[in-house]
Design an enzyme around this catalytic site. Structure first.
Site, PDB file in Angstrom:
ATOM      1  CB  ALA A 208      15.014  25.001  -1.863  1.00 55.96           C
TER       2      ALA A 208
ATOM      3  CG  ASP B 229      23.988  18.462 -12.155  1.00 59.04           C
ATOM      4  OD1 ASP B 229      22.926  18.761 -11.588  1.00 59.04           O
ATOM      5  OD2 ASP B 229      25.096  18.900 -11.786  1.00 59.04           O
TER       6      ASP B 229
ATOM      7  CE  LYS C 226      20.776  22.344 -13.839  1.00 57.27           C
ATOM      8  NZ  LYS C 226      21.487  21.624 -12.737  1.00 57.27           N
TER       9      LYS C 226
ATOM     10  CE1 TYR D 149       8.565  15.591  -1.489  1.00 51.49           C
ATOM     11  CE2 TYR D 149       8.719  14.164  -3.402  1.00 51.49           C
ATOM     12  CZ  TYR D 149       9.308  14.780  -2.316  1.00 51.49           C
ATOM     13  OH  TYR D 149      10.641  14.592  -2.062  1.00 51.49           O
TER      14      TYR D 149
ATOM     15  CG  HIS E 281      12.958  17.872 -12.801  1.00 49.97           C
ATOM     16  ND1 HIS E 281      13.984  18.549 -13.404  1.00 49.97           N
ATOM     17  CD2 HIS E 281      13.255  17.873 -11.475  1.00 49.97           C
ATOM     18  CE1 HIS E 281      14.866  18.945 -12.500  1.00 49.97           C
ATOM     19  NE2 HIS E 281      14.440  18.541 -11.317  1.00 49.97           N
TER      20      HIS E 281
HETATM   21  N1  LIG Z   1      19.655  26.116 -10.360  1.00 51.42           N
HETATM   22  C1  LIG Z   1      20.740  25.705  -9.773  1.00 51.42           C
HETATM   23  O1  LIG Z   1      21.700  26.448  -9.587  1.00 51.42           O
HETATM   24  C2  LIG Z   1      20.801  24.325  -9.268  1.00 51.42           C
HETATM   25  C3  LIG Z   1      19.878  23.416  -9.635  1.00 51.42           C
HETATM   26  N2  LIG Z   1      19.899  22.166  -9.150  1.00 51.42           N
HETATM   27  C4  LIG Z   1      18.867  21.235  -9.567  1.00 51.42           C
HETATM   28  O2  LIG Z   1      17.982  21.055  -8.464  1.00 51.42           O
HETATM   29  C5  LIG Z   1      17.592  19.703  -8.355  1.00 51.42           C
HETATM   30  C6  LIG Z   1      17.928  19.170  -6.973  1.00 51.42           C
HETATM   31  O3  LIG Z   1      19.286  19.324  -6.708  1.00 51.42           O
HETATM   32  P1  LIG Z   1      19.828  19.348  -5.196  1.00 51.42           P
HETATM   33  O4  LIG Z   1      19.064  20.348  -4.411  1.00 51.42           O
HETATM   34  O5  LIG Z   1      21.267  19.499  -5.261  1.00 51.42           O
HETATM   35  O6  LIG Z   1      19.459  17.898  -4.730  1.00 51.42           O
HETATM   36  P2  LIG Z   1      19.151  17.291  -3.284  1.00 51.42           P
HETATM   37  O7  LIG Z   1      19.640  15.917  -3.328  1.00 51.42           O
HETATM   38  O8  LIG Z   1      19.576  18.168  -2.204  1.00 51.42           O
HETATM   39  O9  LIG Z   1      17.577  17.379  -3.230  1.00 51.42           O
HETATM   40  C7  LIG Z   1      16.760  16.601  -3.954  1.00 51.42           C
HETATM   41  C8  LIG Z   1      15.471  16.442  -3.188  1.00 51.42           C
HETATM   42  O10 LIG Z   1      14.764  15.495  -3.936  1.00 51.42           O
HETATM   43  C9  LIG Z   1      13.962  14.744  -3.063  1.00 51.42           C
HETATM   44  N3  LIG Z   1      13.830  13.357  -3.520  1.00 51.42           N
HETATM   45  C10 LIG Z   1      12.685  12.778  -3.862  1.00 51.42           C
HETATM   46  N4  LIG Z   1      12.890  11.518  -4.241  1.00 51.42           N
HETATM   47  C11 LIG Z   1      14.189  11.289  -4.114  1.00 51.42           C
HETATM   48  C12 LIG Z   1      15.002  10.150  -4.316  1.00 51.42           C
HETATM   49  N5  LIG Z   1      14.486   9.005  -4.767  1.00 51.42           N
HETATM   50  N6  LIG Z   1      16.295  10.265  -4.082  1.00 51.42           N
HETATM   51  C13 LIG Z   1      16.825  11.425  -3.661  1.00 51.42           C
HETATM   52  N7  LIG Z   1      16.097  12.529  -3.445  1.00 51.42           N
HETATM   53  C14 LIG Z   1      14.791  12.456  -3.649  1.00 51.42           C
HETATM   54  C15 LIG Z   1      14.558  14.849  -1.682  1.00 51.42           C
HETATM   55  O11 LIG Z   1      13.509  15.396  -0.977  1.00 51.42           O
HETATM   56  P3  LIG Z   1      12.993  14.950   0.483  1.00 51.42           P
HETATM   57  O12 LIG Z   1      13.392  16.110   1.260  1.00 51.42           O
HETATM   58  O13 LIG Z   1      11.554  14.757   0.298  1.00 51.42           O
HETATM   59  O14 LIG Z   1      13.706  13.716   0.900  1.00 51.42           O
HETATM   60  C16 LIG Z   1      15.664  15.867  -1.806  1.00 51.42           C
HETATM   61  O15 LIG Z   1      15.516  16.883  -0.846  1.00 51.42           O
HETATM   62  C17 LIG Z   1      18.255  18.988  -9.525  1.00 51.42           C
HETATM   63  O16 LIG Z   1      17.341  18.949 -10.581  1.00 51.42           O
HETATM   64  C18 LIG Z   1      19.410  19.868  -9.909  1.00 51.42           C
HETATM   65  O17 LIG Z   1      19.735  19.794 -11.260  1.00 51.42           O
HETATM   66  C19 LIG Z   1      20.826  21.804  -8.229  1.00 51.42           C
HETATM   67  C20 LIG Z   1      21.787  22.657  -7.817  1.00 51.42           C
HETATM   68  C21 LIG Z   1      21.909  23.973  -8.370  1.00 51.42           C
HETATM   69  O1  LIG Z   2      24.685  25.365 -10.805  1.00 51.86           O
HETATM   70  C1  LIG Z   2      24.974  24.217 -10.613  1.00 51.86           C
HETATM   71  O2  LIG Z   2      26.187  23.869 -10.094  1.00 51.86           O
HETATM   72  C2  LIG Z   2      26.523  22.589  -9.661  1.00 51.86           C
HETATM   73  C3  LIG Z   2      25.644  21.544 -10.268  1.00 51.86           C
HETATM   74  O3  LIG Z   2      25.901  20.275  -9.781  1.00 51.86           O
HETATM   75  C4  LIG Z   2      24.241  21.986 -10.120  1.00 51.86           C
HETATM   76  O4  LIG Z   2      23.288  20.996 -10.320  1.00 51.86           O
HETATM   77  C5  LIG Z   2      24.092  23.126 -11.035  1.00 51.86           C
HETATM   78  O5  LIG Z   2      22.792  23.542 -11.238  1.00 51.86           O
END
Ligand SMILES: NC(=O)C1=CN([C@@H]2O[C@H](COP(=O)(O)OP(=O)(O)OC[C@H]3O[C@@H](n4cnc5c(N)ncnc54)[C@H](OP(=O)(O)O)[C@@H]3O)[C@@H](O)[C@H]2O)C=CC1
Ligand SMILES: O=C1OC[C@@H](O)[C@H](O)[C@H]1O
Length: 567
Positions: free
Chosen positions: A209, A373, A291, A252, A273
């Site tokens: 984020a 991913d 995504k 949430y 999602h």
């Molecule tokens: N656009 C881009 O460049 C990127 C996109 N992404 C996407 O973003 C999403 C999240 O990735 P990322 O930020 O790396 O992931 P994280 O693991 O950092 O975050 C996932 C969040 O999901 C929440 N959550 C809720 N339920 C669960 C569970 N059962 N287990 C684990 N986490 C849970 C957690 O929130 P809480 O704080 O409530 O515990 C956690 O903060 C994915 O869909 C990924 O594909 C990821 C990286 C880059």
């Molecule tokens: O942009 C990205 O780079 C690393 C991946 O693991 C992530 O989820 C993706 O969105």
């Protein structure tokens, strides 16, 4: 004096003269212009010819005094050192025998050098202490920027090789990223907010984020990152404090129920999602959804159907699509300058070791897998560049993730690498590669990320290095079969190269910032030139599922959530 001036002038003239005119003898008589009485004769036109004896090479009348003084200083230093040693170590009787009847107390022989050393050490200490005291902490803004770190603005005619198209066959890859650009991206200007900014709420204290929303929002006057919810309130609190988010929710549901929130950003694990996007739409919020959109194409369609029904904006966050670089590559291919497309190959591969075994990406029930991913990007990219969906799958191969210390018969259905090739319409082929764990070369030479897309056409080829994060670095290389190759860069929409006339942008905008601009425009009902629409997102997931079907791993589990809007 007069003679010296003439002599000097003469020497200068002789040194500048071509060698052939140099007399070979050590002494010569040459005519000279005498400037002794009237200054520069050429300027005043008052020339007098005179014959003067000149020595060649010039005799150096250097004093030898400095050599003498140097010798005296050198020997005195040694002498002083010998006297010091005698004073310090020679027993009294020997000193007296030498005829010396008085000498300073020998304690000074220890104290003086001791104090001198302490003074030197203390000076160093003060110097470092002062430097540390005056150095801003690492997280201080002045550690990365100051008033002088400005990025040359190409729109105002300032040239910056990094962000401008480079010469063919130049070596642009060697440029450092300009500091000004990094500063602007990481510390964007913060214009005042409009009166009613769109208020975003974040589901989960997710790692992505800050990059994907919080930082880009700083420079968007119509966006306010207003609230965050986490499963653990303390975690949400800490995250909110760190990122200056004004409001915190302890779960949430509470975030979705917040009437002050207009948009939900959903960066939950892929398997969540669907559920939370449906709930957000049901609560009347627009959704910026990470995504891949969901675990199945059916779920993706259901989300978009609901968004349409409710008149809400839903976007799968394929941020790279909003950047000028990928659009420039498509414009080059679509222009026909390289002829018909034959093959497209897109790769996203990261070095082994960047993910821990408990990462959500390795968790099947949360929608894990490399194709989900990372593979979703190359999948999306080949479809975008060919403006088509695959007709069929040619081949799929994969490698499975095995948790550390898992039994040898551990049945994994999470791919750590997938390679798939497709037949596309019009005799085009496509290949996608994604790899979470690219091993070091020869077992020890570290790998760089591979984020490449290459297009082969009948009349040449084009590729974009770093199609996913082009805001930090990219190069578009166009190599026609005949004619010169060229390299291009596209950090902003120029409007003149077939890309995005009229679209807003800054060279320092990251992909996410471009995406946010379009998202807000869409919510506000303004025209948007770049978008990832419903059919695009549905087809992307559809083909991911089809690849998983061929690999035998199957789709990721469907959500058990039953929407209140579903019958
Ligand atoms: N656009 C881009 O460049 C990127 C996109 N992404 C996407 O973003 C999403 C999240 O990735 P990322 O930020 O790396 O992931 P994280 O693991 O950092 O975050 C996932 C969040 O999901 C929440 N959550 C809720 N339920 C669960 C569970 N059962 N287990 C684990 N986490 C849970 C957690 O929130 P809480 O704080 O409530 O515990 C956690 O903060 C994915 O869909 C990924 O594909 C990821 C990286 C880059
Ligand atoms: O942009 C990205 O780079 C690393 C991946 O693991 C992530 O989820 C993706 O969105």
């Amino acid at each position: 004096m007069a003679h010296n001036a003439v002599h000097y002038h003469n020497e200068l003239r002789r040194r500048r003269a071509p060698p052939s005119r140099q007399p070979s003898s050590t002494s010569a008589t040459i005519p000279l212009t005498d400037t002794s009485s009237n200054g520069d004769a050429n300027v005043h036109g008052n020339q007098q010819e005179r014959d003067i004896q000149v020595q060649w090479p010039p005799v150096e009348h250097q004093s030898r005094a400095s050599e003498f003084y140097g010798f005296v200083a050198w020997t005195s230093t040694y002498l002083a050192f010998v006297i010091y040693l005698l004073w310090a170590f020679l027993p009294d009787e020997y000193i007296i025998w030498l005829g010396v009847t008085w000498y300073p107390n020998r304690e000074w022989a220890i104290l003086i050098p001791g104090w001198s050393i302490m003074t030197v050490l203390f000076t160093y200490f003060c110097y470092f202490a002062l430097a540390f005291a005056r150095t801003p902490p690492f997280d201080h803004i002045n550690s990365v920027t100051d008033g002088y770190a400005m990025l040359p603005d190409p729109q105002n005619g300032a040239y910056n090789a990094y962000i401008t198209s480079t010469e063919p066959n130049a070596i642009p890859e060697l440029y450092d990223i300009p500091l000004g650009m990094v500063n602007r991206s990481l510390n964007p200007p913060r214009p005042p907010r409009v009166e009613q900014p769109l208020r975003f709420g974040i589901l989960g204290a997710a790692a992505i984020a800050p990059n994907a929303l919080i930082r880009p929002a700083l420079s968007h006057p119509e966006v306010l990152v207003y609230a965050v919810a986490a499963r653990d309130i303390q975690k949400a609190q800490t995250y909110a404090t760190k990122h200056h988010i004004p409001k915190v929710h302890s779960n949430y549901e509470e975030l979705l129920a917040d009437k002050d929130i207009d948009v939900i950003y959903n960066p939950l694990p892929n398997g969540l999602h669907y559920e939370w996007t449906m709930k957000a739409l049901e609560a009347g919020k627009h959704v910026l959804l990470e995504k891949p959109a969901a675990n199945t194409a059916e779920e993706v369609r259901a989300m978009f159907d609901l968004a349409e029904k409710k008149g809400l904006v839903l976007l799968e966050a394929f941020h790279y699509r909003f950047h000028p670089a990928i659009q420039r590559l498509k414009a080059i291919v679509d222009s026909g300058e390289l002829g018909k497309i034959k093959q497209v190959e897109a790769t996203m591969s990261l070095p082994k070791g960047h993910l821990s075994a408990d990462n959500i990406r390795y968790n099947y029930s949360l929608g894990g897998g490399c194709l989900m991913d990372m593979g979703c990007y190359p999948m999306n990219c080949v479809r975008y560049l060919t403006s088509s969906n695959p007709a069929s799958i040619l081949d799929v191969s994969h490698e499975l993730f095995q948790p550390p210390n898992s039994p040898s018969d551990y049945a994994s259905n999470v791919d750590k690498k997938t390679v798939a090739s497709f037949v596309m319409p019009n005799d085009v082929t496509a290949k996608i590669t994604c790899n979470f764990e690219d091993p070091p070369r020869l077992g020890f030479i570290p790998r760089l990320p591979v984020l490449n897309v290459a297009i082969e056409c009948e009349g040449g080829k084009a590729d974009l290095y770093n199609f996913i994060g082009p805001s930090w670095f990219h190069t578009i290389t166009v190599t026609p079969r005949s004619g010169r190759a060229r390299k291009e860069k596209a950090y902003i929409f120029s409007g003149s190269d077939g890309v995005g006339g009229g679209q807003r942008g800054e060279v320092w905008w990251e992909t996410y910032r471009y995406q946010l601009e379009a998202f807000v425009d869409r919510v506000k009902g303004r025209e948007v030139r770049t978008w990832v629409d419903k059919e695009d997102s549905v087809a992307n997931m559809d083909w991911i599922e089809k690849v998983y079907a061929v690999s035998g791993l199957g789709s990721r589990p469907k959500s058990t959530y039953v929407s209140t809007t579903q019958t």
